[in-house]
Design an enzyme around this catalytic site. Structure first.
Site, PDB file in Angstrom:
ATOM      1  N   TYR B 438       0.752  -1.362   0.025  1.00  0.00           N
ATOM      2  CA  TYR B 438      -0.020  -0.020   0.009  1.00  0.00           C
ATOM      3  C   TYR B 438       0.818   1.145  -0.019  1.00  0.00           C
ATOM      4  CZ  TYR B 438      -0.353  -0.049   5.184  1.00  0.00           C
ATOM      5  OH  TYR B 438      -0.096  -0.044   6.511  1.00  0.00           O
ATOM      6  N   GLU B 439       0.182   2.391  -0.378  1.00  0.00           N
ATOM      7  CA  GLU B 439       0.786   3.735  -0.569  1.00  0.00           C
ATOM      8  C   GLU B 439       1.891   3.590  -1.663  1.00  0.00           C
ATOM      9  OE1 GLU B 439      -0.351   6.299   0.639  1.00  0.00           O
ATOM     10  OE2 GLU B 439      -1.749   5.521   2.180  1.00  0.00           O
ATOM     11  N   GLY B 440       1.630   2.708  -2.664  1.00  0.00           N
ATOM     12  CA  GLY B 440       2.601   2.532  -3.678  1.00  0.00           C
ATOM     13  C   GLY B 440       3.563   1.166  -3.490  1.00  0.00           C
TER      14      GLY B 440
END
Lengths: 596, 596
Positions: B438-440
């Protein structure tokens, strides 16, 4: 279809790396040629793809459960196991004398991989039964063999291994379960065993527990441990089942993975003593147990390969389907399936190359096992036995450690979907983590590799393997292709790194045991990496030649590309591992205990 | 106590690596000296150890649940969040103008680590709120700031980030959620957003959703995306809560880990449209979202460090308690706690060194952030901003990837117990796997590192960091201790490997994008390894000097030993990574697509 057996890759290994036609020349294996292998593998694939694989997700969602001392396995498991038994799969590698098919391990290991890819939890039951059969074959009296073997080999009954107790895990010298001799020659067994895989279940009529215990008055430590058969139900003289024995499942574990496989706590002797039968001689239990363990260790290594293969297949499927972002090379003007993105390719190739490398190593180990048992020449048998024994900790340790990396990448390829349980990739990640632990943790495998397999003979066996690697290097040099040259560079560097470490291990084992064992697991990883990379190099040579002849060109080119990737990206880790072992031993143990 | 904050290590970093006294000289940070840091960290430790950490296991066993559109969090979470808000912890780093404490990130990041070590699932709620605050501070109108900021900073309300849609994950150009302008200047928002962390919960009065959507008629792709505030409850002119807005939670995900954190599917506009307020200007949404994302990416990196620390502490505890086998060096005549065994030490040291290395890197990144925002000299601000931006993908990518290795070793140290859920080690393993996603994902971080942070300036920023590393090498050479020399050897080799890769990345980015991006994640790992190892080398120099002066000798010696271990065992991976990147690019993409 959720799983498709990699038949082509398996048969390539069996033909070219394990050289089944050589095995088929050995007494007892006359029928075990490539044609047989192909027929068996195809049948096996059909069964596992169709019957066993579909039960994998249900097993995770609806695991085995204990109620009133009775374990109910996931719906469908008992029926699938019945089909497994009827198909003769339990007896694949076992002697025809007891109803088995007597096929070589070279074929059996490939079948084992399929079963485990299809369903790791399910496959554990036959895996443990194999171990029990092995122990009885080696050390059981004729009477025990007559009573138990046929029903185990047919899959009518199943087997277990009872080693661990709460205070005795890796350290079996601490086993406390006790056996009291009875006037009739039997024993009464008392104690608690934990982590007993399929220690209780509803898939077979009877369960044959192989149990480590101490005969009253036996010496302390590992020299006072004996091995017993303790059946769940007593067996009457006519072979029919008698009374319930005094062994009971008191709980099953709530685990992170392999949830469908019941992990039992077994209580022996709460109602007067469980009736047990000595296997072999008193106080030689650990020796016999190692027979089971060695078979089981190899099989757990295959589990690592199997779960890696399954994770790879799922990741490839997702990467073909999921559309996201344009390719970085500008080759497409719209968002593309993510398999077009270089980092997704890197992840998939890492999964693929690791899996194929470990599979090739396991195939070669299996062939050595077969030769060690069936080759007419005693010297060849001995040589193969040594090679096999060197490889067992690598097959177990390296393949399972690598399966953690592979299943993690499998989740990663799925992105956020990978973390959602419905997707299924997470199950492989959770399931795989037990593989580096049971049947001897990676550290235990590494101790074996360092102590018994390297230091004991002063590194001789290890150097003999390096010499064989060098032969392959010569062949790579002669091939002269760009791929062969690139692989040669990495293989030679990895071999040199391995030799440095072998010198260190053999030279320092007595002077600096802490330093040597500080590097034991990295050594195992380096050795596993080398042997797997070596087999991929051999595969590359075969594949280049075959492609040049126009045989199965697409498959052969893929093999070359995968072998090259293995060398570039995985074998290239070897020199760094050497540095950490040879130059980094002190820093492993220099931190003061109280500073942690 | 299940978690003990590593205050000493944090304060060591803050004092010696982040150099808080320099930060305290900057305008606006006058009170943020070492004494303040110590006081805040001690208070923070007390709260997280006592209140938040005990909720970690309950959160896993009794996760958030959805019923009739309402999400109930784990019992105890709402009360703990109330205490969190009352303690002023949400506002730690936020401006005093809106009720925050305006402390530097250098202090805030350490507090963030504690919160995440205590309870990753719990900590996600404030983490997302921080991102929403950041976006509003940067791009929100005065009116939006006035309405929302104070209640977010106080922890009365919470925030979310709404990016992902089923077809738009890493690729936000595919976002379809639409916003229709209304005569009153508001918008009506329609669409489905998935993976919305704390998208619905019962811990705060209101939830402020920051939502990416396309204004009707906007350009295609990322240039047509705008950012909106969509509150769960409308806010009246007097600040009281009004009607329920048209955004509803329709399901929450069943995840492998961070189960207590509700991951919502949010449906916007099923009943006429959710009222949204434009943040900043139309079509600049992605730019603003990156502000949130960058804050959140750094914070997720800290999550990696946090879960690694927690896993380490648990493993150490078990290794001290669990008695099994005699030491290999014959130093004890009976089975010993397993912390005496070299391989257990290797595992614990790997966990420790990785965690400390990543923590040191994050501390230095935080200091750069503070200087980038508060230093009086514009040139220094710019330099620090560039350094910080280079480090963000490393903090995020490297720390989280390494947390997978650390939490896996944590399970391994526990042996069979590690696989049993009751033990708790498995939860860290399951929780950590989301951090690389998550978050890239790590690949997205690596794209950022390669494209924006390396290729764009021709590798200049990267080489500037290498030059700083070289300065540290000079100091190591002058120190001349055996430890410093050993670290110097590995650091210099890693720097050279890094420079080779930077040349490759900068030189080939245009000519061979596939080749460059094939090595993007390995490059990120190499760069993260180098920077973490460099910080450990700096720490070693400080610790050697301090120990020589007789200051806190045990701690300083431990730091030296850990830095040495980092160099010997982790930094030593760097040259192999270089080889894979620079010489192995072709084999990443050479396998034919249909051959997978």
């Amino acid at each position: 279809m959720s799983y498709k057996a990699p038949l082509k890759d398996m048969l390539f290994n069996i033909e070219h790396l394990a050289r089944i036609e050589e095995i088929a020349k050995m007494p007892g294996f006359e029928d075990a040629n490539l044609e047989t292998a192909q027929a068996v593998l195809e049948e096996c694939a059909k069964f596992n793809e169709g019957v066993v694989a579909p039960l994998n997700v249900p097993g995770d969602r609806n695991p085995s459960a204990l109620k009133d001392g009775v374990v109910s396995t996931t719906p469908g498991f008992a029926d699938a196991f019945r089909q497994f038994a009827e198909g003769g799969w339990q007896g694949l590698q076992h002697p025809q004398d007891f109803g088995g098919q007597g096929l070589p391990k070279t074929i059996g290991a490939a079948c084992g991989e399929m079963l485990n890819s299809a369903n790791l939890s399910f496959a554990l039951c036959p895996l443990l039964t194999d171990g029990a059969i092995e122990a009885l074959l080696t050390a059981g009296s004729d009477e025990l063999k007559a009573i138990y073997l046929e029903n185990l080999v047919s899959g009518k009954w199943t087997g277990t291994m009872n080693l661990t107790e709460p205070q005795a895990g890796s350290d079996l010298s601490l086993v406390r379960t006790r056996a009291e001799p009875q006037p009739d020659g039997t024993y009464r067994v008392f104690g608690t065993k934990i982590y007993i895989t399929y220690g209780e279940h509803d898939m077979a009529e009877n369960i044959v527990h192989l149990v480590l215990a101490r005969v009253v008055g036996a010496p302390e430590g590992v020299k006072g441990i004996s091995l017993f058969v303790v059946p769940k139900f007593m067996v009457n003289a006519d072979g029919s089942l008698g009374a319930r024995n005094d062994v009971h499942c008191v709980s099953i574990e709530h685990k992170m993975g392999i949830k469908a496989s019941p992990t039992a706590v077994l209580q022996y002797g709460d109602h007067g003593g469980a009736v047990g039968y000595l296997v072999g001689e008193e106080n030689r239990g650990l020796e016999y147990m190692f027979i089971m363990m060695n078979a089981a260790r190899y099989a757990v290594g295959v589990q690592g390969i199997a779960i890696a293969e399954r994770a790879y297949q799922k990741a490839v499927q997702y990467a073909r389907d999921r559309v996201q972002s344009r390719p970085v090379d500008g080759s497409m003007n719209a968002a593309a399936p993510i398999i077009h993105h270089p980092d997704v390719r890197r992840m998939l190739m890492t999964m693929r190359a690791t899996t194929e490398g470990c599979r090739a190593m396991a195939a070669v180990a299996a062939a050595a096992y077969d030769a060690a048992h069936h080759h007419p020449d005693a010297a060849v048998r001995k040589q193969n036995q040594a090679f096999y024994e060197f490889l067992v900790p690598l097959v177990k340790g390296y393949s399972t450690e690598m399966s953690l990396e592979v299943t993690s990448l499998g989740v990663q390829v799925h992105g956020g979907m990978g973390f959602i349980e419905e997707t299924g990739a997470a199950q492989y990640y959770r399931d795989a983590k037990i593989l580096t632990i049971y049947e001897g943790t990676t550290a235990i495998q590494a101790n074996d590799l360092v102590g018994r397999k390297t230091a004991r003979d002063g590194g001789q066996g290890a150097r003999a393997i390096a010499a064989q690697v060098e032969v392959t290097e010569g062949e790579l040099a002669r091939s002269g292709s760009a791929d062969a040259k690139a692989v040669l560079k990495r293989l030679a560097a990895a071999r040199q790194a391995f030799l440095d470490v072998v010198d260190y291990m053999a030279g320092q084992a007595k002077a600096s045991p802490n330093g040597v064992y500080a590097g034991s697991v990295p050594y195992l990883m380096l050795a596993g990496n080398l042997v797997a990379g070596w087999q991929m190099a051999r595969a590359l040579l075969v594949a280049e030649a075959a492609a040049a002849r126009g045989e199965d060109v697409a498959f052969m080119q893929a093999k070359v590309a995968t072998a090259r990737f293995y060398a570039d990206h995985i074998l290239s880790r070897a020199p760094g591992t050497r540095d950490a072992i040879v130059e980094g031993a002190d820093s492993v143990t220099s931190l003061a205990l109280e500073a942690f």
